[in-house]
Design an enzyme around this catalytic site. Structure first.
Site, PDB file in Angstrom:
ATOM      1  N   GLY A  49       0.856  -1.184   0.000  1.00 59.75           N
ATOM      2  CA  GLY A  49       0.000   0.000   0.000  1.00 59.75           C
ATOM      3  C   GLY A  49       0.886   1.226   0.000  1.00 59.75           C
ATOM      4  N   GLU A  50       0.571   2.191   0.832  1.00 56.56           N
ATOM      5  CA  GLU A  50       1.378   3.408   0.964  1.00 56.56           C
ATOM      6  C   GLU A  50       1.934   3.463   2.373  1.00 56.56           C
ATOM      7  OE1 GLU A  50       3.610   6.150   0.995  1.00 56.56           O
ATOM      8  OE2 GLU A  50       2.738   5.859  -0.998  1.00 56.56           O
ATOM      9  N   CYS A  86       6.051  -5.472   0.388  1.00 51.06           N
ATOM     10  CA  CYS A  86       6.187  -4.167  -0.255  1.00 51.06           C
ATOM     11  C   CYS A  86       6.249  -3.058   0.794  1.00 51.06           C
ATOM     12  CB  CYS A  86       5.069  -3.940  -1.263  1.00 51.06           C
ATOM     13  SG  CYS A  86       5.380  -2.562  -2.405  1.00 51.06           S
ATOM     14  N   HIS A 265       4.301  -8.149  -4.341  1.00 46.41           N
ATOM     15  CA  HIS A 265       2.917  -8.320  -3.866  1.00 46.41           C
ATOM     16  C   HIS A 265       2.424  -9.744  -4.129  1.00 46.41           C
ATOM     17  CE1 HIS A 265       1.609  -4.063  -3.087  1.00 46.41           C
ATOM     18  NE2 HIS A 265       2.671  -3.823  -3.833  1.00 46.41           N
ATOM     19  N   GLU A 267       0.011 -11.223  -2.824  1.00 49.01           N
ATOM     20  CA  GLU A 267      -1.448 -11.286  -2.718  1.00 49.01           C
ATOM     21  C   GLU A 267      -2.146 -10.968  -4.039  1.00 49.01           C
ATOM     22  OE1 GLU A 267      -0.571  -6.946  -2.053  1.00 49.01           O
ATOM     23  OE2 GLU A 267       0.388  -8.880  -1.718  1.00 49.01           O
TER      24      GLU A 267
END
Length: 287
Positions: A49-50, A86, A265, A267
């Site tokens: 994500g961030e 990540c 990632h 997922e």
């Protein structure tokens, strides 16, 4: 034995996708938004994500005792299996370069893994890609794993306590290349780099016109480093560039005991081998 209960940090990022993958390999899952959600968990996933957004949210949320979500996650990850993917990998790092200027003291980190991570090493959102990466060890299926890299970080170096599970050869984006150039200068000068702020490489006009990167350290860090300066020296070692290219061998997967980090990632693929690997880590811890 009851299947492990694994939490997925749900402050921001691809947490639902992680839940589906974990459930596909037989785990129970729970979304984690507040410290109370950590109760009775056997492990946790810090999703992509961030990382800046998660850091801001995590340090703003506090328990009735005044502890932030980040402090609770630090306590949890000291004893329980924790997997950062990540952005989550950035949060588990002890050192991070290319940190966000949005946070006053740089990127908020949970820490725990002796790695130096470069944020956005592989470029921006539009530079996202998929490439073959090493599969997780000990899991059936020896073929390459489809690593999905989205604004992905890279591990530049790892301490002796860290087991490297996978590397790739990749060229850093222009942004990261400038940051790495300055990092190398600081290491050669004997500086112990803890955090480094952002340089906008897209605005460079020549190799001589590079903004100076400030090393951000807390007073406690400065005092500790001064105390140990005569006993220790910086130990960051950057991988060398490949002949004739700007590519570097960087680490994309690493483990330190019960802590797991992947730059990509998992997922976002239909290959659940890394989730199976983490589930095995959790089960072994429960024995």
């Amino acid at each position: 034995m009851q299947e492990p209960l694994i939490g997925v940090l749900a402050l921001q990022g691809a947490f639902e996708e992680h839940q589906k993958c974990l459930e596909a390999v037989g785990c129970r899952t729970r979304q984690v938004r507040v410290p109370e959600d950590l109760t009775d968990l056997d492990g946790i996933v810090l999703p992509g994500g961030e990382s800046t957004a998660m850091g801001l949210i995590g340090t703003a949320t506090k328990t009735s005792e005044g502890e932030t979500m980040w402090e609770c996650l630090q306590k949890f990850s000291k004893n329980k299996p924790t997997w950062g993917t990540c952005a989550g990998m950035i949060l588990l790092a002890e050192k991070c370069i290319g940190t966000s200027a949005v946070i006053e003291d740089g990127q908020s980190l949970i820490g725990g893994v002796d790695i130096c991570v470069c944020r956005n090493y592989f470029g921006s959102q539009i530079s996202s890609f998929e490439m073959a990466t090493p599969p997780p060890p000990g899991i059936s299926g020896n073929h390459d794993y489809p690593g999905v890299f989205i604004r992905a970080p890279a591990i530049l170096s790892a301490g002796p306590s860290v087991e490297v599970l996978g590397t790739v050869s990749a060229t850093p984006c222009r942004h990261a290349a400038v940051t790495l150039q300055e990092l190398e200068k600081k290491i050669m000068a004997g500086e112990n780099v803890v955090k480094m702020s952002v340089v906008d490489a897209l605005e460079r006009k020549s190799s001589q016109e590079v903004d100076y990167i400030v090393v951000v350290k807390s007073p406690a860090e400065n005092a500790e480093e001064k105390k140990d300066s005569d006993e220790t020296k910086p130990s960051i070692v950057l991988p060398g560039a490949a002949d004739g290219t700007n590519a570097r061998e960087v680490i994309c997967a690493a483990r330190k005991g019960h802590l797991l980090c992947t730059a990509f990632h998992p997922e976002l693929t239909e290959d659940n081998r890394w989730h199976e690997y983490f589930a095995q880590m959790v089960k072994q811890t429960k024995l």
